[in-house]
Write a protein that holds these residues in place. Sequence first.
Motif, mmCIF file in Angstrom:
data_model
loop_
_atom_site.group_PDB
_atom_site.id
_atom_site.type_symbol
_atom_site.label_atom_id
_atom_site.label_comp_id
_atom_site.label_asym_id
_atom_site.label_seq_id
_atom_site.Cartn_x
_atom_site.Cartn_y
_atom_site.Cartn_z
ATOM 1 N N VAL A 308 0.977 -0.969 0.017
ATOM 2 C CA VAL A 308 0.499 -0.105 0.013
ATOM 3 C C VAL A 308 1.220 1.039 0.376
ATOM 4 O O VAL A 308 1.942 1.266 1.212
ATOM 5 N N THR A 309 0.717 2.432 -1.293
ATOM 6 C CA THR A 309 2.108 3.282 -0.922
ATOM 7 C C THR A 309 0.327 4.413 -0.014
ATOM 8 O O THR A 309 -0.591 4.689 -0.700
ATOM 9 N N PHE A 310 1.683 5.159 0.583
ATOM 10 C CA PHE A 310 0.811 7.113 1.328
ATOM 11 C C PHE A 310 1.395 7.827 0.457
ATOM 12 O O PHE A 310 2.361 7.721 0.566
ATOM 13 N N VAL A 311 0.909 8.978 0.802
ATOM 14 C CA VAL A 311 0.669 9.953 0.078
ATOM 15 C C VAL A 311 0.261 11.245 1.069
ATOM 16 O O VAL A 311 -0.710 11.266 1.303
ATOM 17 N N THR A 312 1.661 11.972 1.330
ATOM 18 C CA THR A 312 0.813 12.964 3.054
ATOM 19 C C THR A 312 1.431 14.215 1.557
ATOM 20 O O THR A 312 2.419 14.265 1.569
ATOM 21 N N CYS A 313 0.447 15.144 1.775
ATOM 22 C CA CYS A 313 0.482 16.759 1.351
ATOM 23 C C CYS A 313 -0.440 17.186 1.753
ATOM 24 O O CYS A 313 -0.788 17.844 2.938
ATOM 25 N N ASP A 314 0.195 18.449 1.921
ATOM 26 C CA ASP A 314 -0.079 19.939 2.144
ATOM 27 C C ASP A 314 0.114 21.108 1.262
ATOM 28 O O ASP A 314 0.963 21.035 0.323
ATOM 29 N N VAL A 315 -0.597 21.828 1.180
ATOM 30 C CA VAL A 315 -1.208 22.946 0.452
ATOM 31 C C VAL A 315 -0.253 24.004 0.694
ATOM 32 O O VAL A 315 -0.152 24.510 1.735
ATOM 33 N N ASN A 316 0.556 24.526 -0.066
ATOM 34 C CA ASN A 316 1.288 25.766 -0.065
ATOM 35 C C ASN A 316 0.576 27.554 -0.453
ATOM 36 O O ASN A 316 0.059 27.653 -1.110
ATOM 37 N N GLY A 317 1.240 28.091 0.356
ATOM 38 C CA GLY A 317 -0.128 28.769 0.374
ATOM 39 C C GLY A 317 -1.332 29.132 0.338
ATOM 40 O O GLY A 317 -1.346 30.364 0.480
ATOM 41 N N LEU A 318 -1.772 28.588 1.208
ATOM 42 C CA LEU A 318 -3.266 28.727 1.511
ATOM 43 C C LEU A 318 -3.110 29.666 2.916
ATOM 44 O O LEU A 318 -4.548 31.041 3.132
ATOM 45 N N LYS A 319 -2.450 30.388 4.039
ATOM 46 C CA LYS A 319 -2.318 31.179 4.728
ATOM 47 C C LYS A 319 -2.200 32.282 4.158
ATOM 48 O O LYS A 319 -2.943 33.618 4.563
ATOM 49 N N VAL A 320 -1.037 32.723 2.975
ATOM 50 C CA VAL A 320 -1.435 33.942 2.324
ATOM 51 C C VAL A 320 -2.642 34.556 1.677
ATOM 52 O O VAL A 320 -3.285 35.247 1.732
ATOM 53 N N ILE A 321 -3.231 33.172 0.838
ATOM 54 C CA ILE A 321 -4.536 33.424 0.166
ATOM 55 C C ILE A 321 -5.916 34.013 1.800
ATOM 56 O O ILE A 321 -6.617 34.955 1.022
ATOM 57 N N ASN A 322 -5.425 33.334 3.304
ATOM 58 C CA ASN A 322 -6.926 33.509 3.710
ATOM 59 C C ASN A 322 -6.661 34.973 4.126
ATOM 60 O O ASN A 322 -7.237 35.740 4.413
ATOM 61 N N ASP A 323 -5.384 35.447 3.913
ATOM 62 C CA ASP A 323 -4.893 36.635 4.960
ATOM 63 C C ASP A 323 -4.749 37.536 4.233
ATOM 64 O O ASP A 323 -5.599 39.118 4.374
ATOM 65 N N ALA A 324 -4.512 37.587 2.601
ATOM 66 C CA ALA A 324 -4.877 38.833 1.591
ATOM 67 C C ALA A 324 -6.725 38.923 1.174
ATOM 68 O O ALA A 324 -6.055 39.504 1.285
ATOM 69 N N PHE A 325 -7.506 37.477 0.798
ATOM 70 C CA PHE A 325 -8.440 37.403 0.445
ATOM 71 C C PHE A 325 -9.947 36.966 1.519
ATOM 72 O O PHE A 325 -10.439 37.168 1.053
ATOM 73 N N GLY A 326 -8.900 36.736 2.273
ATOM 74 C CA GLY A 326 -10.106 36.652 3.518
ATOM 75 C C GLY A 326 -10.262 34.809 3.348
ATOM 76 O O GLY A 326 -9.462 34.084 2.631
ATOM 77 N N HIS A 327 -11.172 34.161 3.944
ATOM 78 C CA HIS A 327 -10.907 32.644 4.221
ATOM 79 C C HIS A 327 -11.903 31.846 3.001
ATOM 80 O O HIS A 327 -11.789 30.468 2.654
ATOM 81 N N ALA A 328 -13.217 32.397 3.320
ATOM 82 C CA ALA A 328 -13.762 31.853 1.754
ATOM 83 C C ALA A 328 -12.961 32.508 -0.157
ATOM 84 O O ALA A 328 -12.625 30.450 -0.199
#
Length: 619
Positions: A308-328
């Motif tokens: 079984v192969t596992f992938v762990t991934c994390d989205v980059n840039g989400l905090k910047v988008i939330n800070d700049a344009f809001g959580h929506a």
Amino acid sequence: MVIGLASVLIMVQPFKFSEGLFIDTRTVLYVIVGHFFGLIPTIISSIIGITYRMIIGGEGVFLGVIAIIMNALVGLSWNTIRQKLKFRNIYLDYYLMGLLSQVLTMLLFASLPNATNIFGPILVAYIAAYPLVTLILSIIVVRQRDKRLMNEYINNQKTLLKKSIDSTETIEIFTVDKNYNYLTYNAFHLKQMRKYNSLEVGKNSNFIEAIKDPYIQEVMKDKINRTLLGFSSIKVLNMGDHYYEYTFTPLVDKNHVIGVTCFAKDVTEQKTYEQTIIQQSYQDALTGLSNRRHFMMKKDELQIYEKVTFVTCDVNGLKVINDAFGHAKGDLGLKMFADILKDIFDREGYIFRMGGDEFSIIVPSKDKVYVTKLMEEVNYRLEKRNNSMLRLSVSYGIATADKNTSIDVAIRQSEEQMYKQKLFETTSYRSKFIETILQSLYEKNPNVEIHSERVSVICVEIGKKLKMNSYELKLLKVISSLHDIGKIAIDEGILNKPGKLTDEEWIQIKRHPEIGYRIISSSPEYQEIAYDILCHHERYDGKGYPQGLSGENIPIRARIINLADSFDAMTSNRSYREPMSIDDAILEVKRCSGTQFDPRIVDVFLELIKEGFIETLKS
């Protein structure tokens, strides 16, 4: 019953003393009728008795009539008498009732001339036998009455119970014996058997044989057999379009189980609600993917696979988008990323949102090489869908569990690999994102780029006059190009509005220093100037925004850019006004020295004006 007893008593040989003078047990009847059957039967029986006595005639007719009336009155009034005497023994109660009636009768005969001759033969009968007969008859009447009342009560209860169980349209009720034959059932059960088994059942029909579905038949038989051993049980069955909950209870008679009573109710709504709750507990509400709880459950089910192969991934840039344009806007980015994962991995394995911007993927029976190609496709599609307002990248790690590597070890390896990749990608990504935002801002508002260039020139010249070193001058130049980056999140209609701004629109405009600060502070290379961006609209007198700082509490670079930004704004063409002349703008700077602007910086700026800086700026 009373008529039968009366017939017997009438036939009893009376005590006869002379023609028309006799005493017998019929006097007992009037007491019994009066006490147990009420006024009307007492009057009727008394009239019949009096008539009969008068027909016989003789010297005792008058006393006989009085005796009948007197005994009837004793019977009618005995309930009142017993309440006052408060009898607790039923046998004593009815014996005394008979004794009273017979003593009163004897007192009547005491008025006869030959009373002495009469009392001798009848004394024992009247004092002992007749009261005892009254007692016996009373007990018989009471028991017969109680039996009749009990039978009526039982019949009424049966009728009520039958009507009650037949009136329900939600609960099936039926009882079967040890051979599964019906003992009873309600109308709703009959209706359900017609619906699901297309069969008319009746008493003595076999319940098990009436069921068509083999699985349900076997389940029912097993549950009934278990219940016949004395164990109650509950079973929920899927009947196709509905769920039914069956409760099986032993039917016991004299400590022996003789059958089984079953209650069945429709629990479809409850079951659907439970399934919804369970689904929600395993599902991420935002993306529709499975959640961490489901991941932990699924992980325990993977032992059946060789690898079984596992992938762990994390989205980059989400905090910047939330800070700049809001959580929506950030949520929109997460959903976009989740859609890409679904499109690529839905047929390959299982996708989970572990929380925040972290995702995990389980791909059974595939190796790391195969899954790496799929993740490269994820990156490619993510890049294609990126834009200036929504720019994301993903850091990920991949590891395979097999006979040499346990599942927990593989998960940990994928996490460690993801964190290493994130260290290299995050800083580079944020810097590129800031550049993209700035470029987008310039494309939407070309005047902002020209304004930033002019502000940059003014700031650098003021910095030189203040003897700043080359590094500080470089920071001033960078600030000038980034000080309005927060306007990327402000509605374009507000930025370019030709008329006066409303209070609400002005509040939106005043947000841009904070937004700019959050965007800039996300990138380590810009953190040194992030606070300057936040403070570039603070006033020297403390009336600025967003923090209301004053004097030396405002960073020097922010004080410089405040003056440069304001001067260029006054002398530039705006959608809502014509530009001021250079001379008027200089007068405005002088007027605001010590209030909006730092007096020392104003003095330096005025020196530049005298030295011909304005001509340099125009060129």
